[in-house]
Design an enzyme around this catalytic site. Structure first.
Site, PDB file in Angstrom:
ATOM      1  N   ALA A  10       1.578  -0.992  -0.226  1.00 10.87           N
ATOM      2  CA  ALA A  10      -0.624  -0.088  -0.041  1.00 10.87           C
ATOM      3  C   ALA A  10       0.832   1.515   0.336  1.00 10.87           C
ATOM      4  CB  ALA A  10      -0.376  -0.189   1.440  1.00 10.87           C
ATOM      5  N   SER A  12       0.940   5.541  -0.287  1.00  7.93           N
ATOM      6  CA  SER A  12      -0.193   6.998  -0.325  1.00  7.93           C
ATOM      7  C   SER A  12       0.856   7.938  -0.862  1.00  7.93           C
ATOM      8  CB  SER A  12      -0.222   6.732   1.926  1.00  7.93           C
ATOM      9  OG  SER A  12       1.078   6.901   2.037  1.00  7.93           O
ATOM     10  N   MET A  36      -4.779   3.004  -2.817  1.00  9.83           N
ATOM     11  CA  MET A  36      -5.937   3.425  -2.252  1.00  9.83           C
ATOM     12  C   MET A  36      -7.030   4.679  -2.375  1.00  9.83           C
ATOM     13  SD  MET A  36      -6.695   0.149  -0.074  1.00  9.83           S
ATOM     14  CE  MET A  36      -5.401   0.092   0.607  1.00  9.83           C
ATOM     15  N   CYS A 106     -11.445   1.777   9.398  1.00 11.68           N
ATOM     16  CA  CYS A 106     -11.012   1.576   8.616  1.00 11.68           C
ATOM     17  C   CYS A 106      -9.494   0.562   7.694  1.00 11.68           C
ATOM     18  CB  CYS A 106     -10.158   3.171   7.959  1.00 11.68           C
ATOM     19  SG  CYS A 106      -9.776   3.246   6.230  1.00 11.68           S
ATOM     20  N   CYS A 204      -8.529  11.287   7.399  1.00 12.15           N
ATOM     21  CA  CYS A 204      -8.776  11.702   6.496  1.00 12.15           C
ATOM     22  C   CYS A 204      -9.617  12.745   5.801  1.00 12.15           C
ATOM     23  CB  CYS A 204      -7.878  10.401   5.410  1.00 12.15           C
ATOM     24  SG  CYS A 204      -8.713   9.311   5.230  1.00 12.15           S
TER      25      CYS A 204
END
Length: 366
Positions: A10, A12, A36, A106, A204
């Protein structure tokens, strides 16, 4: 062929996830990067631009790092899943008089599941993130999270909800490093600007940190619906009107807009009567709490009177306490010394030394 297997990372676009991907690539893993998109700020009505993991610059930074190091990168749009689960829960919890922790939800229900699903589709054995924590396997065969060695960056508190199938395939390579070392690695990999990149600590989807404004935008007519409620003391005596119970949190002292001649703290919230209880700082101290939706990690259960260190918020140092299981996924926690500011809706995480043995959602304090 990769020496160590295939891993979906993942990314960011920030320093931690980028160094994670480059570190694993250098170690011989076959890395695939994935970014994502969780939230559309244009639709949220917030006053600030997109920040953190969801802006175009971050997507481009992640993709550029992947391209420069010769591994593929994809963007995964999970806005629908994220919005319907995390954001709706966030709103529902405040309307129920509780204080949610959306990052935990999340991580456990959206990001990790979405990663694992895409990892399976791409034939990856592992998934990896830039969290500061460690995944270990106990002699009993169960996987668990251990604190990251950098106490100031440790994120084990927000990872308590990861279930065994997720943990068994998770790599957290930053857990044994300090942040200063990660910044140096970013320099060494040729990304000096990344090492200086601003880190966002906000929720976020609430980039301006104004959760009250977010609730007002999300729930039509909320202000009118909850206006006219009363502040009361612990005996139920009315002290004055407030702006609506969802706009207050346990332990809040500032922004109450009421003068009582002494400091006042929110010590209770009753959504059914739209009342907010005010009290002294001492009234925030409780000896017991009930925790539900338990996810056991290091062990599949705990014995009655198991002694643990319990953290009730991210930056909490933790308090020694005894656990008393009252059901399959519920425990009562008795603190040896009273804990201050226990907020229903927040996470309680149980530690044995540096190891997470489990966690859950605080139901009530008493």
């Amino acid at each position: 062929m990769s020496r160590k297997g295939k891993v979906l990372v993942a990314m960011s676009g920030g320093i931690d996830s980028t160094v994670t991907a480059l570190m694993l690539h250098e170690q011989g893993y076959e890395v695939i990067g994935i970014t994502m998109k969780t939230w559309d700020y244009a639709a949220s009505g917030g006053s600030k631009k997109e920040t953190g993991c969801c802006n175009l610059d971050s997507f481009n930074d992640a993709r550029q790092a992947a391209v420069e190091h010769g591994f593929p990168h994809y963007i995964l749009d999970i806005r629908d899943e994220f919005g319907s689960f995390v954001v709706e829960n966030f709103v529902d919890e405040y309307l129920a008089g509780r204080t949610p922790n959306p990052c935990v939800l999340c991580n456990t229900h959206i990001k990790w599941r979405a990663l694992l699903k895409r990892a399976d589709a791409l034939g990856c054995e592992f998934i990896a993130t830039g969290h500061y924590g460690q995944v270990l396997q106990h002699d009993n065969g169960r996987y668990f999270i251990r604190k990251g060695v950098d106490e100031t960056k440790d994120q084990s508190y927000v990872l308590w909800g990861l279930e065994q199938d997720l943990l068994s395939r998770t790599l957290l390579p930053l857990g044994t490093y300090r942040k200063t070392e990660i910044r140096q690695m970013a320099h060494d990999f040729g990304y000096p600007e990344l090492a200086k990149k601003h880190e966002s600590y906000e929720i976020c989807f609430v980039p301006d940190n104004d959760y009250r404004g977010f609730l007002k935008r999300k729930v039509d007519g909320l202000e009118e619906r909850v206006a006219g409620g009363y502040f009361v003391d612990k005996t139920g005596r009315k002290l004055g009107q407030h702006k609506g119970y969802p706009f207050y949190t346990i332990g809040q002292r500032k922004g109450l807009d009421i003068a009582l001649g002494k400091p006042a703290y929110v010590t209770g919230i009753d959504p059914d009567t739209n009342t907010v209880v005010l009290g002294d700082e001492a009234d925030l101290e409780k000896e017991d709490m009930q925790v539900g939706r338990i996810n056991w990690m290091k062990y599949d259960s705990v014995a009655a009177d198991a002694e643990v260190l319990t953290k009730i918020r991210y930056k909490d140092k933790g308090s020694i306490s005894a656990l008393h299981p009252t059901g399959t996924n519920q425990v009562n926690v008795r603190f040896y010394e009273k804990a201050k500011g226990i907020a229903p809706g927040q996470s309680a995480v149980f530690y044995e030394g540096d190891d997470v043995i489990g966690g859950g959602i605080i139901q009530k304090a008493f």
